[in-house]
Scaffold this motif. Structure first.
Motif, PDB file in Angstrom:
ATOM      1  N   VAL A 297      12.001  71.690  -3.778  1.00  0.00           N
ATOM      2  CA  VAL A 297      12.443  72.877  -3.082  1.00  0.00           C
ATOM      3  C   VAL A 297      12.322  73.792  -3.993  1.00  0.00           C
ATOM      4  O   VAL A 297      12.148  75.075  -3.908  1.00  0.00           O
ATOM      5  CB  VAL A 297      13.824  72.536  -2.223  1.00  0.00           C
ATOM      6  CG1 VAL A 297      14.282  74.101  -1.877  1.00  0.00           C
ATOM      7  CG2 VAL A 297      13.454  71.625  -1.140  1.00  0.00           C
ATOM      8  N   ALA A 298      13.142  73.570  -5.211  1.00  0.00           N
ATOM      9  CA  ALA A 298      13.507  74.655  -6.422  1.00  0.00           C
ATOM     10  C   ALA A 298      12.092  75.247  -6.853  1.00  0.00           C
ATOM     11  O   ALA A 298      11.884  76.494  -6.826  1.00  0.00           O
ATOM     12  CB  ALA A 298      14.182  74.020  -7.379  1.00  0.00           C
ATOM     13  N   ASP A 299      11.047  74.419  -7.063  1.00  0.00           N
ATOM     14  CA  ASP A 299       9.710  74.878  -7.395  1.00  0.00           C
ATOM     15  C   ASP A 299       9.254  75.609  -6.604  1.00  0.00           C
ATOM     16  O   ASP A 299       8.397  76.440  -6.794  1.00  0.00           O
ATOM     17  CB  ASP A 299       9.011  73.620  -7.982  1.00  0.00           C
ATOM     18  CG  ASP A 299       9.342  72.997  -9.033  1.00  0.00           C
ATOM     19  OD1 ASP A 299      10.082  73.566 -10.068  1.00  0.00           O
ATOM     20  OD2 ASP A 299       8.940  71.637  -9.337  1.00  0.00           O
ATOM     21  N   ALA A 300       9.179  75.301  -5.203  1.00  0.00           N
ATOM     22  CA  ALA A 300       8.636  75.802  -4.122  1.00  0.00           C
ATOM     23  C   ALA A 300       9.236  77.251  -3.786  1.00  0.00           C
ATOM     24  O   ALA A 300       8.537  78.404  -3.428  1.00  0.00           O
ATOM     25  CB  ALA A 300       8.830  75.170  -2.746  1.00  0.00           C
ATOM     26  N   LEU A 301      10.427  77.523  -4.303  1.00  0.00           N
ATOM     27  CA  LEU A 301      11.209  78.887  -3.930  1.00  0.00           C
ATOM     28  C   LEU A 301      11.193  79.813  -5.095  1.00  0.00           C
ATOM     29  O   LEU A 301      11.720  80.841  -4.853  1.00  0.00           O
ATOM     30  CB  LEU A 301      12.685  78.610  -3.563  1.00  0.00           C
ATOM     31  CG  LEU A 301      12.951  77.452  -2.386  1.00  0.00           C
ATOM     32  CD1 LEU A 301      14.373  77.597  -1.996  1.00  0.00           C
ATOM     33  CD2 LEU A 301      12.130  78.386  -1.093  1.00  0.00           C
ATOM     34  N   ARG A 302      10.626  79.473  -6.277  1.00  0.00           N
ATOM     35  CA  ARG A 302      10.735  80.271  -7.500  1.00  0.00           C
ATOM     36  C   ARG A 302      10.101  81.749  -7.222  1.00  0.00           C
ATOM     37  O   ARG A 302      10.642  82.501  -7.641  1.00  0.00           O
ATOM     38  CB  ARG A 302      10.153  79.555  -8.690  1.00  0.00           C
ATOM     39  CG  ARG A 302      11.090  78.285  -9.262  1.00  0.00           C
ATOM     40  CD  ARG A 302      10.803  77.822 -10.556  1.00  0.00           C
ATOM     41  NE  ARG A 302      11.095  76.545 -10.458  1.00  0.00           N
ATOM     42  CZ  ARG A 302      12.257  76.382 -10.843  1.00  0.00           C
ATOM     43  NH1 ARG A 302      13.336  76.944 -10.866  1.00  0.00           N
ATOM     44  NH2 ARG A 302      12.652  74.867 -11.152  1.00  0.00           N
ATOM     45  N   ASP A 303       9.008  81.654  -6.621  1.00  0.00           N
ATOM     46  CA  ASP A 303       8.390  83.132  -6.156  1.00  0.00           C
ATOM     47  C   ASP A 303       9.100  84.023  -5.586  1.00  0.00           C
ATOM     48  O   ASP A 303       9.183  85.131  -5.735  1.00  0.00           O
ATOM     49  CB  ASP A 303       6.923  82.839  -5.629  1.00  0.00           C
ATOM     50  CG  ASP A 303       5.918  82.150  -6.442  1.00  0.00           C
ATOM     51  OD1 ASP A 303       6.236  82.188  -7.837  1.00  0.00           O
ATOM     52  OD2 ASP A 303       4.974  81.857  -5.985  1.00  0.00           O
TER      53      ASP A 303
END
Length: 324
Positions: A53-59
């Motif tokens: 989830v963290a990787d997906a929300l970085r943008d």
């Protein structure tokens, strides 16, 4: 004079270059830090999902930190979330147990699962399998029910311990199928699995993704899945409802924030989570882990939590399990 003009142009160029380098950093700083708390050790299912989830929300959120605070079945991380400022910078990702089981299990819980948190998004759902081992050697739920009635000693099932979700899965099945099962608690999932494979217990309730490979190899048999629809990992296995037992029980992962999140903060988090769950690459990753992606809004998570709080109250009370 020409030299001065040349130096001035060069200096302006350097300033412009510096601004071009600095601007992205300033833009990143415009996005406040988002801390995702996880109440379990690194490498576990909650941790792996939180990092996805963290990787997906970085943008959308810039700097994101996954902070593991293991202990007390996730309650340490929950209490840290409860105490955090409601500014959207601290959230928690956790399985459903602490939010729908613990309120019934613990005599004194140091948080209110409804009042102390803001539901943000139900991330993914997963289901369990009714697993038959070598000792029982039954091939379907009808055989299991018949054998439990004629040979009660054979109807033993192992769990990672009293008060766990698999424990209450067995109790709910007793109530739904009209049979009696013998609960055998172990100190963790691995000893229970060894007992099943060794023929010391007849059954086990386990997450499908944890048992699918053993099922495919023929070492155990998943005779039913506990959700409302079949699991893509073992599509040949019927649901309990297809097997004539009116029972639907799944677990899920969700994101919560502290109580009182402002509407605009909640909306931003909701939208990011729904966007993430719809992304093809993220959906594929979740499915490979055995999860059904959801990415719900806040209201749907609140409704799911309310339904499961009601669903588990009766079977938990039936066991008489009360923990300090």
């Amino acid at each position: 004079m020409n030299t001065i003009r040349h130096l001035t142009r060069r200096a302006l160029g350097l300033v412009a270059l510096s601004l071009a380098v600095i601007t992205p950093s300033l833009q990143a700083q415009d996005k406040p830090l988002l801390k995702i708390l996880v109440g379990f050790p690194p490498g576990g299912s909650a941790d792996v999902l939180a990092r996805m989830v963290a990787d997906a929300l970085r943008d959308d959120f810039g700097t994101i930190v996954v902070d593991n605070k293991p202990g007390a079945g996730g309650r340490i991380a929950l209490n840290m979330t409860k105490a955090a400022k409601p500014d959207g910078q601290t959230v928690v990702i956790l399985p459903s147990g602490p939010m729908v089981l613990f309120p019934h299990v613990y005599k004194k819980l140091d948080y209110d699962a409804v009042k102390d948190f803001t539901p943000i998004s139900q991330i993914a759902r997963f289901q369990f399998g009714v697993v038959s081992g070598p000792a029982s050697n039954v091939k379907n739920m009808a055989e299991m029910a018949a054998k439990a009635k004629t040979d009660p000693a054979s109807a033993s099932y192992g769990t990672p311990g009293a008060g766990t979700l698999p424990h209450f899965m067995g109790v709910l099945m007793e109530q739904s199928a009209g049979i009696t099962l013998n609960h055998i608690p172990f100190q963790g999932g691995a000893p229970a699995n060894n007992a099943l494979l060794g023929g010391h217990i007849g059954y086990k309730f386990d997450v499908v993704s944890e048992t699918a490979e053993l099922h495919r190899s023929g070492k155990v048999r998943i005779i039913a899945v506990t959700g409302a629809k079949r699991d893509a990992q073992v599509p040949e296995v019927p649901t309990l409802q297809e097997s004539g037992i009116n029972m639907d029980a799944t677990a899920w992962f969700a994101m919560y924030g502290p109580a009182g999140l402002p509407a605009e903060v909640l909306s931003r988090l909701e939208k990011a989570m729904m966007k993430m769950a719809r992304h093809p690459a993220m959906k594929e990753k979740m499915v490979k882990l055995g999860y059904e992606p959801i990415g719900s809004n806040s209201a749907d998570l609140a409704a799911a939590q309310k339904a499961d709080l009601a669903r588990w109250e009766k079977p938990i009370k039936a066991t008489g399990v009360q923990l300090d």
